[in-house]
Design a protein around this motif. Structure first.
Motif, PDB file in Angstrom:
ATOM      1  N   GLY A  48      -1.473   9.839  -9.078  1.00  0.00           N
ATOM      2  CA  GLY A  48      -2.168   8.608  -8.723  1.00  0.00           C
ATOM      3  C   GLY A  48      -1.467   7.343  -9.165  1.00  0.00           C
ATOM      4  O   GLY A  48      -2.139   6.362  -9.507  1.00  0.00           O
ATOM      5  N   TRP A 110      -7.446  10.820  -2.450  1.00  0.00           N
ATOM      6  CA  TRP A 110      -6.503   9.717  -2.666  1.00  0.00           C
ATOM      7  C   TRP A 110      -5.056  10.169  -2.794  1.00  0.00           C
ATOM      8  O   TRP A 110      -4.136   9.385  -2.650  1.00  0.00           O
ATOM      9  CB  TRP A 110      -6.894   8.925  -3.931  1.00  0.00           C
ATOM     10  CG  TRP A 110      -6.562   9.653  -5.204  1.00  0.00           C
ATOM     11  CD1 TRP A 110      -5.358   9.690  -5.841  1.00  0.00           C
ATOM     12  CD2 TRP A 110      -7.435  10.487  -5.984  1.00  0.00           C
ATOM     13  NE1 TRP A 110      -5.422  10.480  -6.983  1.00  0.00           N
ATOM     14  CE2 TRP A 110      -6.699  10.977  -7.089  1.00  0.00           C
ATOM     15  CE3 TRP A 110      -8.772  10.849  -5.867  1.00  0.00           C
ATOM     16  CZ2 TRP A 110      -7.246  11.814  -8.045  1.00  0.00           C
ATOM     17  CZ3 TRP A 110      -9.324  11.690  -6.817  1.00  0.00           C
ATOM     18  CH2 TRP A 110      -8.571  12.161  -7.896  1.00  0.00           C
ATOM     19  N   ASN A 114      -3.710   7.278   0.724  1.00  0.00           N
ATOM     20  CA  ASN A 114      -3.550   6.077  -0.090  1.00  0.00           C
ATOM     21  C   ASN A 114      -2.628   5.100   0.633  1.00  0.00           C
ATOM     22  O   ASN A 114      -1.984   5.436   1.625  1.00  0.00           O
ATOM     23  CB  ASN A 114      -3.040   6.419  -1.502  1.00  0.00           C
ATOM     24  CG  ASN A 114      -1.649   7.017  -1.516  1.00  0.00           C
ATOM     25  OD1 ASN A 114      -0.691   6.406  -1.059  1.00  0.00           O
ATOM     26  ND2 ASN A 114      -1.526   8.236  -2.047  1.00  0.00           N
ATOM     27  N   THR A 333      -4.872   6.235 -10.773  1.00  0.00           N
ATOM     28  CA  THR A 333      -6.037   6.725 -10.046  1.00  0.00           C
ATOM     29  C   THR A 333      -6.195   8.209 -10.365  1.00  0.00           C
ATOM     30  O   THR A 333      -5.287   9.005 -10.122  1.00  0.00           O
ATOM     31  CB  THR A 333      -5.880   6.520  -8.540  1.00  0.00           C
ATOM     32  OG1 THR A 333      -5.815   5.118  -8.261  1.00  0.00           O
ATOM     33  CG2 THR A 333      -7.062   7.113  -7.781  1.00  0.00           C
ATOM     34  N   ALA A 342     -12.951   9.177  -7.616  1.00  0.00           N
ATOM     35  CA  ALA A 342     -11.705   8.560  -8.071  1.00  0.00           C
ATOM     36  C   ALA A 342     -12.014   7.329  -8.909  1.00  0.00           C
ATOM     37  O   ALA A 342     -12.873   6.523  -8.557  1.00  0.00           O
ATOM     38  CB  ALA A 342     -10.846   8.175  -6.872  1.00  0.00           C
ATOM     39  N   GLU A 426      -3.570   2.846  -4.637  1.00  0.00           N
ATOM     40  CA  GLU A 426      -4.796   2.329  -4.012  1.00  0.00           C
ATOM     41  C   GLU A 426      -5.312   3.315  -2.969  1.00  0.00           C
ATOM     42  O   GLU A 426      -4.683   3.530  -1.935  1.00  0.00           O
ATOM     43  CB  GLU A 426      -4.526   0.987  -3.339  1.00  0.00           C
ATOM     44  CG  GLU A 426      -5.770   0.378  -2.709  1.00  0.00           C
ATOM     45  CD  GLU A 426      -5.498  -0.934  -2.010  1.00  0.00           C
ATOM     46  OE1 GLU A 426      -6.355  -1.355  -1.207  1.00  0.00           O
ATOM     47  OE2 GLU A 426      -4.428  -1.530  -2.252  1.00  0.00           O
ATOM     48  N   PRO A 427      -6.487   3.926  -3.198  1.00  0.00           N
ATOM     49  CA  PRO A 427      -7.033   4.864  -2.218  1.00  0.00           C
ATOM     50  C   PRO A 427      -7.406   4.145  -0.923  1.00  0.00           C
ATOM     51  O   PRO A 427      -7.828   2.985  -0.936  1.00  0.00           O
ATOM     52  CB  PRO A 427      -8.287   5.422  -2.909  1.00  0.00           C
ATOM     53  CG  PRO A 427      -8.142   5.071  -4.356  1.00  0.00           C
ATOM     54  CD  PRO A 427      -7.341   3.813  -4.393  1.00  0.00           C
ATOM     55  N   ARG A 430     -11.673   3.508  -0.865  1.00  0.00           N
ATOM     56  CA  ARG A 430     -12.002   2.934  -2.166  1.00  0.00           C
ATOM     57  C   ARG A 430     -13.499   2.960  -2.407  1.00  0.00           C
ATOM     58  O   ARG A 430     -14.296   2.615  -1.539  1.00  0.00           O
ATOM     59  CB  ARG A 430     -11.481   1.499  -2.244  1.00  0.00           C
ATOM     60  CG  ARG A 430      -9.992   1.423  -2.422  1.00  0.00           C
ATOM     61  CD  ARG A 430      -9.423   0.039  -2.226  1.00  0.00           C
ATOM     62  NE  ARG A 430     -10.018  -0.947  -3.121  1.00  0.00           N
ATOM     63  CZ  ARG A 430      -9.485  -2.148  -3.337  1.00  0.00           C
ATOM     64  NH1 ARG A 430      -8.355  -2.483  -2.724  1.00  0.00           N
ATOM     65  NH2 ARG A 430     -10.064  -3.007  -4.144  1.00  0.00           N
ATOM     66  N   TRP A 434     -14.031   2.893  -8.273  1.00  0.00           N
ATOM     67  CA  TRP A 434     -12.603   2.588  -8.422  1.00  0.00           C
ATOM     68  C   TRP A 434     -12.409   1.087  -8.601  1.00  0.00           C
ATOM     69  O   TRP A 434     -11.653   0.640  -9.455  1.00  0.00           O
ATOM     70  CB  TRP A 434     -11.830   3.073  -7.197  1.00  0.00           C
ATOM     71  CG  TRP A 434     -10.340   2.991  -7.364  1.00  0.00           C
ATOM     72  CD1 TRP A 434      -9.520   3.950  -7.890  1.00  0.00           C
ATOM     73  CD2 TRP A 434      -9.484   1.897  -7.035  1.00  0.00           C
ATOM     74  NE1 TRP A 434      -8.203   3.521  -7.896  1.00  0.00           N
ATOM     75  CE2 TRP A 434      -8.162   2.256  -7.377  1.00  0.00           C
ATOM     76  CE3 TRP A 434      -9.711   0.641  -6.473  1.00  0.00           C
ATOM     77  CZ2 TRP A 434      -7.069   1.413  -7.177  1.00  0.00           C
ATOM     78  CZ3 TRP A 434      -8.626  -0.209  -6.277  1.00  0.00           C
ATOM     79  CH2 TRP A 434      -7.323   0.170  -6.624  1.00  0.00           C
TER      80      TRP A 434
END
Length: 447
Positions: A48, A110, A114, A333, A342, A426-427, A430, A434
Motif C-alpha cells: 500500500g 486497493w 489504486n 494503506t 482500508a 490512494e485507493p 476511498r 481512509w
C-alpha cells in the motif's frame, strides 16, 4: 559494530548510492545492471505504498520501451488481471481503464484498484495502440486465490468452443458447489475428512484441456491462442488452488510454498507462451519483497520456505534480476485485520539494527543501491539485519513480531531502491475511514 566500522560502512554506502530524484535518467544504471536478463522482479515492502507502485511503473515503462519486455506479471489473481490484459492489448470490451480494473473486488481491493495502477494501465494501453498487435504488451496475474472465478472462466470458454466439454467440466467442478464460493470452507472440510476432496476432478479437467490443445489449435485460428492459454491457466489454477486451500490447515510453510510454486509455474508457462509466439521473451514481475527476494537469504528460508525469486534464480541464474524496495517511515494503506476496511496508517520509523534504519542514517534521501557485481558493497553488507515487511495488514503495536524478519540483503536482492519517507497509495474506492486516517502531509499532487 564499532563506531569506526559504522563510519566506514556509511562512507562506503554513500559513495555507492545513486540518487533517485524523479529525473528521466534515474534508472539508467539499473537498466545497465539488468542487461539482457529475461525476468526482472520489482518488489515492494508493503502492498500500500504510493512510491513503490509509481517507481515500478517508471522502471517497467523503460523496460518495455528500451528492452522489449512483452509482459507484466503481478501478484494478482489470473482472471482478474486477464480482464486488464484484454483491455491494454486493445481486444477487451471495457470502455476505459477504470472499468478494466473492475474484477478486482476481493480484499484487498486497493492493492490493484489504486490511482497508480490506473495510470500505468492507461499508459500501457496507449503504448500498445502504437505498435503491431503481435508485439502488444500484456498484463497477467500469478496468484491462485481465484478458485471459483477460475472455474467459471474454464466453463465459459468451453461453452463457446465445445458445449459437450463444458458439460463435463461443469459436472467435475460441481464437486465444489456445496461451499457457496467459500474456498477456505472447502479446504477445511476436505482436509479434515468432513467431505470428499475435489482433487481428482480438478486434475482430470486440466488433463482433458491439455489433451485437447492440439485439436483446438488445428481450428485455423477459430480459437485465439491467447484465449486457449487463458483457459488452460485457469484450469491449472483450479488444480493448484484446490490443493492450496487444503494445505492452509497443515501450517504456514506448506501453504506458502505451494502458493509460490504455483506463481513460479505460472511465470514459466507465461514465458513459454510468449517464446512460442515471439522467440526469447522478457517479463517484468511485480510482487512483494517477501516473494521476490531470494528466500535462502532470509530467516523464512532457514525455516523451510522458498519463494518465486529463489525458484526463478535456480532455474534461470543470471537471467533473473531481483530488485527490492525499502522505506524508513511515512504512511501506508493497509487494514487492521483481514477483510477489514482500508485505512491510511502511520508507518513507524525503522527499528534499530534494521536495513531501513541503516539507510535512513545515511541522510541522503532516496537512492538506488546495486549489489550484483559490486564486491565492495557485498562485503560491506555481508551480515544479517532486520528487514520490514508490511502486507495488506499493518499492526504497529506488534511491529517487531508482525513485520520484521532477519535477512542478508545483498544475497536476497541484486539491487535495492530506498525511499526514506513514503506515502499511502490512494485507493480508487476511498472510504471515509481512509480519508480520516493519517494526513497525507507532503503527498504529491497531480496524479
Amino acid at each position: 559494530m564499532s563506531n569506526t566500522t559504522t563510519t566506514s560502512l556509511a562512507a562506503i554506502l554513500r559513495d555507492a548510492a545513486l540518487p533517485v530524484t524523479g529525473a528521466a535518467e534515474d534508472y539508467t544504471p539499473l537498466l545497465e545492471l539488468i542487461g539482457d536478463a529475461r525476468v526482472v522482479f520489482l518488489g515492494e515492502a508493503s502492498h500500500g505504498t504510493h512510491e513503490f507502485y509509481r517507481e515500478r511503473a517508471r522502471i517497467t515503462a523503460r523496460l518495455i520501451e528500451e528492452k522489449d519486455f512483452v509482459a507484466v506479471a503481478a501478484e494478482a489473481d489470473w482472471p482478474d488481471a486477464y480482464r486488464v490484459n484484454r483491455w491494454v492489448r486493445c481486444v477487451g470490451d471495457d470502455r476505459d481503464a477504470l472499468n478494466a480494473l473492475g474484477e478486482f473486488q476481493r480484499f484487498p481491493r486497493w492493492m490493484w484498484r489504486n490511482r497508480d495502477v490506473l495510470e500505468f494501465v492507461r499508459w500501457l494501453r496507449k503504448h500498445n495502440e502504437s505498435i503491431h498487435p503481435a508485439r502488444r504488451v500484456g498484463f497477467y496475474g500469478l496468484d491462485l486465490y481465484s478458485l471459483f472465478s477460475s472455474i467459471e472462466a474454464v466453463i465459459g470458454f468451453l461453452e463457446q468452443v465445445d458445449p459437450e466439454a463444458a458439460r463435463r467440466a461443469r459436472y467435475r467442478y460441481g464437486c465444489f458447489e456445496d461451499y457457496g464460493e467459500d474456498s477456505q470452507a472447502y479446504g477445511y472440510a476436505a482436509e479434515f475428512g468432513l467431505s470428499r476432496s475435489c482433487e481428482d476432478q480438478a486434475v482430470q479437467q486440466l488433463l482433458e484441456l491439455q489433451r485437447r490443445s492440439a485439436d483446438l489449435a488445428r481450428r485455423d485460428g477459430e480459437i485465439p491462442e491467447d484465449e486457449f492459454f487463458h483457459a488452460e491457466q485457469n484450469a491449472r489454477l483450479v488444480k493448484n488452488a484446490e490443493e492450496y486451500y487444503r494445505s492452509m490447515f497443515r501450517g504456514r510453510i506448506s501453504s506458502w510454498n505451494l502458493r509460490d510454486r504455483h506463481m513460479a509455474e505460472t511465470l514459466e508457462a507465461l514465458m513459454a507462451h510468449f517464446d512460442r509466439k515471439l522467440g526469447r521473451s522478457k517479463v517484468v514481475v511485480w510482487e512483494h519483497n517477501s516473494h521476490i527476494g531470494d528466500a535462502r537469504a532470509t530467516a523464512m528460508g532457514e525455516a523451510g520456505e522458498w519463494n518465486v525469486g529463489q525458484l526463478s534464480r535456480e532455474r534461470l541464474g543470471d537471467d533473473v534480476v531481483l530488485v527490492g524496495f525499502t522505506t524508513y517511515t511515512g504512511t501506508v494503506t493497509a487494514a487492521a485485520d483481514w477483510d477489514a476496511p482500508a485505512e491510511r496508517k502511520r508507518v513507524r520509523p525503522g527499528m534499530p539494527w534494521s536495513w531501513e534504519a541503516l539507510f535512513h542514517s545515511l541522510d541522503i534521501g532516496d537512492f538506488f543501491l546495486p549489489f550484483r557485481s559490486n564486491e565492495v558493497i557485498r562485503n560491506a553488507l555481508n551480515h544479517t539485519r532486520l528487514e520490514r515487511a508490511i502486507g495488506v495488514i499493518y499492526r504497529p503495536d506488534s511491529e517487531r513480531a508482525s513485520h520484521y524478519f532477519e535477512a542478508r540483503l545483498p544475497d536476497q536482492f541484486d539491487a535495492v531502491i530506498h525511499f526514506d519517507e513514503t506515502h499511502a497509495v490512494e485507493p480508487l474506492d476511498r472510504s471515509p475511514g481512509w480519508d480520516m486516517g493519517e494526513p497525507p502531509e507532503t503527498y504529491p499532487t497531480g496524479l
